[in-house]
Design a protein around this motif. Structure first.
Motif, PDB file in Angstrom:
ATOM      1  N   SER A  64      36.383  45.911  52.131  1.00 18.39           N
ATOM      2  CA  SER A  64      36.956  46.697  51.043  1.00 18.39           C
ATOM      3  C   SER A  64      35.852  47.255  50.160  1.00 18.39           C
ATOM      4  O   SER A  64      35.933  48.388  49.685  1.00 18.39           O
ATOM      5  CB  SER A  64      37.935  45.849  50.223  1.00 18.39           C
ATOM      6  OG  SER A  64      37.274  44.779  49.597  1.00 18.39           O
ATOM      7  N   GLU A  65      34.803  46.473  49.972  1.00 17.49           N
ATOM      8  CA  GLU A  65      33.700  46.949  49.138  1.00 17.49           C
ATOM      9  C   GLU A  65      32.944  48.073  49.843  1.00 17.49           C
ATOM     10  O   GLU A  65      32.595  49.082  49.232  1.00 17.49           O
ATOM     11  CB  GLU A  65      32.758  45.797  48.803  1.00 17.49           C
ATOM     12  CG  GLU A  65      31.654  46.220  47.843  1.00 17.49           C
ATOM     13  CD  GLU A  65      30.896  45.035  47.259  1.00 17.49           C
ATOM     14  OE1 GLU A  65      31.152  43.898  47.686  1.00 17.49           O
ATOM     15  OE2 GLU A  65      30.060  45.266  46.378  1.00 17.49           O
ATOM     16  N   CYS A  70      36.754  48.828  45.591  1.00 21.21           N
ATOM     17  CA  CYS A  70      36.647  48.051  44.349  1.00 21.21           C
ATOM     18  C   CYS A  70      37.289  48.820  43.198  1.00 21.21           C
ATOM     19  O   CYS A  70      36.956  49.984  42.954  1.00 21.21           O
ATOM     20  CB  CYS A  70      35.189  47.764  44.020  1.00 21.21           C
ATOM     21  SG  CYS A  70      34.424  46.654  45.179  1.00 21.21           S
ATOM     22  N   ARG A  72      40.464  49.532  43.020  1.00 21.15           N
ATOM     23  CA  ARG A  72      41.599  50.317  43.501  1.00 21.15           C
ATOM     24  C   ARG A  72      42.547  49.432  44.316  1.00 21.15           C
ATOM     25  O   ARG A  72      42.232  48.287  44.606  1.00 21.15           O
ATOM     26  CB  ARG A  72      41.102  51.446  44.415  1.00 21.15           C
ATOM     27  CG  ARG A  72      40.832  52.753  43.708  1.00 21.15           C
ATOM     28  CD  ARG A  72      39.830  53.587  44.420  1.00 21.15           C
ATOM     29  NE  ARG A  72      38.483  53.073  44.208  1.00 21.15           N
ATOM     30  CZ  ARG A  72      37.777  53.253  43.103  1.00 21.15           C
ATOM     31  NH1 ARG A  72      38.288  53.929  42.106  1.00 21.15           N
ATOM     32  NH2 ARG A  72      36.575  52.750  42.965  1.00 21.15           N
TER      33      ARG A  72
ATOM     34  N   VAL B  87      44.696  41.416  54.981  1.00 21.85           N
ATOM     35  CA  VAL B  87      44.032  41.281  53.688  1.00 21.85           C
ATOM     36  C   VAL B  87      43.905  39.776  53.425  1.00 21.85           C
ATOM     37  O   VAL B  87      44.314  39.268  52.386  1.00 21.85           O
ATOM     38  CB  VAL B  87      44.802  42.008  52.565  1.00 21.85           C
ATOM     39  CG1 VAL B  87      43.974  42.051  51.295  1.00 21.85           C
ATOM     40  CG2 VAL B  87      45.139  43.445  52.972  1.00 21.85           C
ATOM     41  N   ALA B  88      43.370  39.083  54.420  1.00 21.99           N
ATOM     42  CA  ALA B  88      43.164  37.634  54.378  1.00 21.99           C
ATOM     43  C   ALA B  88      44.473  36.933  53.981  1.00 21.99           C
ATOM     44  O   ALA B  88      45.535  37.296  54.479  1.00 21.99           O
ATOM     45  CB  ALA B  88      42.007  37.294  53.469  1.00 21.99           C
ATOM     46  N   PRO B  94      51.047  42.958  51.227  1.00 22.30           N
ATOM     47  CA  PRO B  94      50.892  44.351  51.686  1.00 22.30           C
ATOM     48  C   PRO B  94      51.697  44.663  52.945  1.00 22.30           C
ATOM     49  O   PRO B  94      52.085  45.819  53.150  1.00 22.30           O
ATOM     50  CB  PRO B  94      49.378  44.494  51.926  1.00 22.30           C
ATOM     51  CG  PRO B  94      48.824  43.131  51.912  1.00 22.30           C
ATOM     52  CD  PRO B  94      49.750  42.289  51.090  1.00 22.30           C
ATOM     53  N   SER B 241      48.421  46.355  43.770  1.00 24.59           N
ATOM     54  CA  SER B 241      47.268  45.929  44.571  1.00 24.59           C
ATOM     55  C   SER B 241      46.011  46.256  43.802  1.00 24.59           C
ATOM     56  O   SER B 241      45.896  47.330  43.199  1.00 24.59           O
ATOM     57  CB  SER B 241      47.292  46.674  45.917  1.00 24.59           C
ATOM     58  OG  SER B 241      46.077  46.503  46.610  1.00 24.59           O
ATOM     59  N   PHE B 242      45.073  45.333  43.802  1.00 21.96           N
ATOM     60  CA  PHE B 242      43.796  45.601  43.128  1.00 21.96           C
ATOM     61  C   PHE B 242      42.713  44.763  43.780  1.00 21.96           C
ATOM     62  O   PHE B 242      42.892  43.576  44.013  1.00 21.96           O
ATOM     63  CB  PHE B 242      43.877  45.271  41.640  1.00 21.96           C
ATOM     64  CG  PHE B 242      42.693  45.750  40.854  1.00 21.96           C
ATOM     65  CD1 PHE B 242      42.614  47.068  40.415  1.00 21.96           C
ATOM     66  CD2 PHE B 242      41.647  44.892  40.551  1.00 21.96           C
ATOM     67  CE1 PHE B 242      41.519  47.520  39.689  1.00 21.96           C
ATOM     68  CE2 PHE B 242      40.544  45.335  39.827  1.00 21.96           C
ATOM     69  CZ  PHE B 242      40.485  46.649  39.393  1.00 21.96           C
ATOM     70  N   VAL B 243      41.599  45.417  44.048  1.00 23.37           N
ATOM     71  CA  VAL B 243      40.490  44.751  44.730  1.00 23.37           C
ATOM     72  C   VAL B 243      39.299  44.621  43.813  1.00 23.37           C
ATOM     73  O   VAL B 243      38.870  45.607  43.204  1.00 23.37           O
ATOM     74  CB  VAL B 243      40.080  45.556  45.986  1.00 23.37           C
ATOM     75  CG1 VAL B 243      38.771  45.061  46.543  1.00 23.37           C
ATOM     76  CG2 VAL B 243      41.154  45.460  47.040  1.00 23.37           C
ATOM     77  N   SER B 244      38.811  43.385  43.680  1.00 21.12           N
ATOM     78  CA  SER B 244      37.518  43.224  43.005  1.00 21.12           C
ATOM     79  C   SER B 244      36.434  43.470  44.048  1.00 21.12           C
ATOM     80  O   SER B 244      35.481  44.178  43.804  1.00 21.12           O
ATOM     81  CB  SER B 244      37.352  41.822  42.430  1.00 21.12           C
ATOM     82  OG  SER B 244      38.573  41.208  42.200  1.00 21.12           O
ATOM     83  N   GLY B 245      36.659  42.847  45.206  1.00 12.66           N
ATOM     84  CA  GLY B 245      35.786  43.113  46.342  1.00 12.66           C
ATOM     85  C   GLY B 245      34.446  42.455  46.278  1.00 12.66           C
ATOM     86  O   GLY B 245      34.023  41.835  47.234  1.00 12.66           O
ATOM     87  N   ARG B 246      33.804  42.530  45.166  1.00 11.74           N
ATOM     88  CA  ARG B 246      32.430  42.051  45.122  1.00 11.74           C
ATOM     89  C   ARG B 246      32.384  40.548  45.396  1.00 11.74           C
ATOM     90  O   ARG B 246      33.259  39.789  45.031  1.00 11.74           O
ATOM     91  CB  ARG B 246      31.804  42.335  43.764  1.00 11.74           C
ATOM     92  CG  ARG B 246      31.685  43.816  43.480  1.00 11.74           C
ATOM     93  CD  ARG B 246      31.058  44.053  42.125  1.00 11.74           C
ATOM     94  NE  ARG B 246      31.134  45.461  41.777  1.00 11.74           N
ATOM     95  CZ  ARG B 246      32.169  46.018  41.171  1.00 11.74           C
ATOM     96  NH1 ARG B 246      33.216  45.291  40.847  1.00 11.74           N
ATOM     97  NH2 ARG B 246      32.176  47.299  40.891  1.00 11.74           N
ATOM     98  N   GLN B 383      39.254  37.916  45.598  1.00  9.59           N
ATOM     99  CA  GLN B 383      38.687  39.255  45.751  1.00  9.59           C
ATOM    100  C   GLN B 383      39.740  40.351  45.890  1.00  9.59           C
ATOM    101  O   GLN B 383      39.585  41.424  45.335  1.00  9.59           O
ATOM    102  CB  GLN B 383      37.740  39.267  46.966  1.00  9.59           C
ATOM    103  CG  GLN B 383      36.464  38.475  46.699  1.00  9.59           C
ATOM    104  CD  GLN B 383      35.791  37.996  47.973  1.00  9.59           C
ATOM    105  OE1 GLN B 383      36.426  37.454  48.853  1.00  9.59           O
ATOM    106  NE2 GLN B 383      34.484  38.197  48.054  1.00  9.59           N
ATOM    107  N   SER B 384      40.811  40.094  46.655  1.00 14.60           N
ATOM    108  CA  SER B 384      41.884  41.081  46.802  1.00 14.60           C
ATOM    109  C   SER B 384      43.150  40.491  46.193  1.00 14.60           C
ATOM    110  O   SER B 384      43.520  39.359  46.509  1.00 14.60           O
ATOM    111  CB  SER B 384      42.138  41.395  48.282  1.00 14.60           C
ATOM    112  OG  SER B 384      40.991  41.959  48.864  1.00 14.60           O
TER     113      SER B 384
END
Lengths: 344, 392
Positions: A64-65, A70, A72, B87-88, B94, B241-246, B383-384
């Motif tokens: 995703s990153e 990130c 969104r 998404v894990a 989702p 839905s919102f992703v930090s991702g890092r 993260q997600s």
């Protein structure tokens, strides 16, 4: 009332081996697609990725990153480019998103030395007898050959033509059976999709799509990818509304050249259209430059570019994108693209 | 609350009892069993399904490899497989969202979503989860899901002046709830002292703060909101839905507190609430099922979803809030700390909320009426973030 979906920007690349780390390549492709769409990441509601577990070896959070998700909404649909595209279309049509960044990639070059797709095979019935994707592809080709659908010489020539179009090195005489297997490469593609306004815009739209699926060991005579493509085409939502005119181009992607060639030719033989050979896989198709389940997004990106540039005056014209993913191409998506008279 | 537009109806649900091992079933067996039980629950036949989806977290966690090319054969809708959503551990939400989108777009009428895990067959769960971490900033020290949760829990405790006993209440609540859940893997209630005395894993996480390793399966059938059903209809009315991702190491910078306060999950929650016309979740939500593989994640989720009304969730819990007989029960099923088949985790949270909304939760049914529930799930190490609002 569902919405129409417009492709406002696209970018794609393939390479025998990426010179730069994957995340940089994907970053550049995403930036190129956003630039082509004349928009920025800040305007994206949701990022949809087609990133396979077995292709990149990174976890979904990293994916995703890499894709720019990130901050969104995010959805990963890794089973095929067609599935990810269909998901993005459904999300926009249903009003759950206005603008989606669709991204896919794969480092297929890793599989050139060792094709580890054997893990896709049924562990109970197929793996014990060596029924890996390569063996299944040979079985499929043998059946198609026996049924008169292909010849070895024709397939060898098809792959060489496609390889020249991809501008990758052709397999040449070193591997006369290269048409049986994916020609692995690295690749990435990104598209910006948004809810469109068909009457006003002159861009490229996705007017419809259909899907079909067969399990790993299709039973009976059902090994012909052309039948699967017909099945997917017949299961479009608006299947009563046939295209107003013949598609001006087709971009197809399959895991092997014979599968791709048969899928397109067999499908077209059942239609009334004529599509010029030169307009079938102008990009070289997905078998000659294959980077896993996301490969079809490369064809979609290229098809939208070709359609946007097509010289057709003010007349609408359409194209087909055919994605056959999976070990023998049994996960099929057919998308219909429509262009409203050249660049907007 | 202004009535929200229903996006899709959950017509049928099924799950299998969660167990450490499922030696009697292959992966395909698990999928087939829940698929047909979900259809039976919906009073539908296989021919009624025109879309099939699989919610599937990273396959290395599961002891199986990319099973959709062989595990789906013969399932209802298999010739219309429309994809794997990955998404894990959040994959279930989702998947529901995508099914609702397909139906709203008139691209399918009824979609079956299946999921299953055989986690006991995975050679290295810890090694697989280790891939979640950045090789440069995180993997240089022993980083795994437990250590990640320990960082989160110690930070949360320090920020709110809490001790380990305060943090143990959520586990005691969940295990008591799980004792009444016939599908739970851990069905023994525990005391505060037992939680505190359980073996330390990475301070302050102890064994009983953590979810078990679980094999299981779940399925739901999604259809149009207006389809007639034989029981109280339950619809999804909002998604976020919102992703930090890092990766965690990259998030330990000034100005990024999301790993400790759940502010990223809060964004996903606000999106879902806005779609569902929920303006004050603490009073308008009747029940929550939140995916939390560790107790601390449930507490942070309660706050991020606005269910604690701005108060500290751990303190509220110590006062009796969020229990099964409270005004706003959270995880009356026992939650993931009583059983955690990762691919199915999101679907199971949805299924549990559906039972409560229908009123057929059996022994685990809450006493107060439930008209609206929120369900959340987290993919990766915080993260997600995925949230849905369900309404009866």
């Amino acid at each position: 009332m569902t919405k129409t979906v417009e492709i406002t920007g696209a970018a794609a690349c393939t390479s025998r081996l990426f010179d730069n780390p994957l995340e940089f390549v994907v970053h550049d492709i995403v930036v190129d697609a956003l630039t082509a769409a004349n928009t920025s990441l800040g305007a994206i509601d949701m990022v949809v990725t087609a990133a396979s577990d077995i292709m990149d070896g990174v976890m979904v959070a990293t994916r995703s990153e890499i894709a720019g998700a990130c901050g969104r909404g995010f959805m990963n649909v890794p089973s095929s480019a067609g599935h990810a595209l269909a998901a993005a279309i459904a999300l926009i049509e249903s009003g759950q998103a206005e603008t989606i960044l669709l991204v896919g990639w794969g480092e297929g070059s890793k599989l050139r030395q060792h094709d580890y797709r054997g893990i896709l095979a049924n562990p109970f019935y197929d793996r014990p007898v060596g029924g890996d994707p390569a063996a299944m592809a040979r079985l499929q080709a043998q059946r198609l050959k026996a049924d008169g659908h292909l010849t070895e010489a024709d397939m060898e020539q098809y792959l060489n033509v496609m390889a020249q179009r991809t501008q990758h090195q052709a397999p040449g005489e070193s591997d006369p059976l290269a048409w049986l297997a994916p020609q692995w490469c690295d690749g990435a593609a990104a598209l910006v999709l948004r809810a469109g306004a068909l009457p006003e815009s002159r861009g490229v739209f996705i007017s419809d799509f259909g899907v079909a699926f067969r399990s790993y060991c299709p039973s009976g005579d059902d090994l012909d990818p052309a039948l699967w493509v017909r099945d997917a085409f017949e299961h479009r939502r608006d299947r009563q509304a046939l295209p107003g005119q013949a598609p001006v181009l087709i971009e197809a992607s399959a895991p092997a050249a014979f599968c791709e060639a048969r899928a397109v030719r067999g499908f077209l033989s059942g239609q009334k259209w004529h599509v010029a050979e030169a307009q079938i896989n102008r990009s070289g198709g997905g078998a000659a430059a294959h980077f896993g389940p996301a490969t079809g997004l490369h064809g979609l990106a290229r098809a939208s570019g070709f359609l946007a540039d097509f010289e057709a005056g003010d007349d609408p014209h359409c194209g087909l994108v055919i994605d056959l993913a999976g070990p023998i191409g049994q996960s099929v998506t057919v998308a219909m693209l429509e262009s409203r008279g050249g660049p907007s | 609350v202004t009535r929200a537009t229903p996006l899709g109806q959950i017509l049928g649900v099924a799950q299998l009892p969660m167990r450490t091992r499922q030696p009697r079933f292959t992966y395909a067996d698990l999928l087939g069993r829940v698929a047909h039980e979900a259809l039976a629950d919906a009073q539908l036949e296989a021919k009624d399904i025109d879309g099939l989806m699989i919610a599937l977290s990273p396959t290395t966690l599961l002891g199986i490899d990319e099973p959709y090319y062989w595990g789906l054969a013969g399932l209802p809708g298999a010739d219309r497989f429309i994809g794997r959503v990955q998404v894990a551990a959040a994959s279930g939400i989702p998947s529901l969202r995508l099914a609702c989108a397909y139906i709203a777009a008139r691209r399918a009428k009824r979609i079956l979503i299946v999921s299953a895990d055989l986690a006991d067959e995975s050679p290295s769960l810890g090694g697989a989860i280790g891939q979640l971490q950045d090789p440069f900033t995180d993997r240089q020290f022993p980083r795994n899901a437990i250590v990640a949760a320990a960082v989160q829990m110690s930070g949360y405790m320090a920020a709110h002046g809490l001790d380990e006993r305060d943090m143990a209440h959520v586990i005691v609540k969940n295990r008591a709830n799980g004792a009444a859940n016939i599908y739970a893997q851990l069905r023994q209630a525990v005391t505060l002292d037992e939680v505190l005395a359980s073996p330390p894993m990475a301070w302050p996480i102890k064994r009983l703060d953590s979810s078990p390793r679980t094999s299981g399966a779940a399925a739901i059938v999604v259809g149009p909101p207006d389809q007639e059903t034989h029981r109280r209809p339950v619809c999804a009315t909002g998604f976020g839905s919102f992703v930090s991702g890092r990766n965690i190491g990259a998030r330990m910078v000034p100005g990024d507190s999301s790993y400790f306060d759940g502010s990223d999950l809060a964004v996903a929650g606000r999106k879902a609430y806005a779609m569902a016309n929920v303006t004050d979740p603490a009073t308008q939500i009747d029940l929550a099922e939140v995916y939390a593989s560790f107790g601390v994640i449930e507490l942070i989720s309660i706050e991020a979803l606005g269910l604690a009304g701005g108060s500290n969730a751990a303190r509220r819990l110590g006062e009796g809030a969020f229990m099964r007989d409270a005004a706003l029960p959270v995880n009356p099923s026992g939650g993931a700390t009583c059983g955690n088949p990762i691919s199915s985790a999101g679907l199971i949270r949805i299924i549990e909320a559906v039972h409560q909304l229908r009123g057929d939760g059996g022994e685990r049914q809450v006493k107060r009426p439930v008209d609206r529930a929120v369900v959340s799930a987290i993919g990766g190490t915080f993260q997600s973030h995925e949230v849905t609002v369900l309404q009866a």
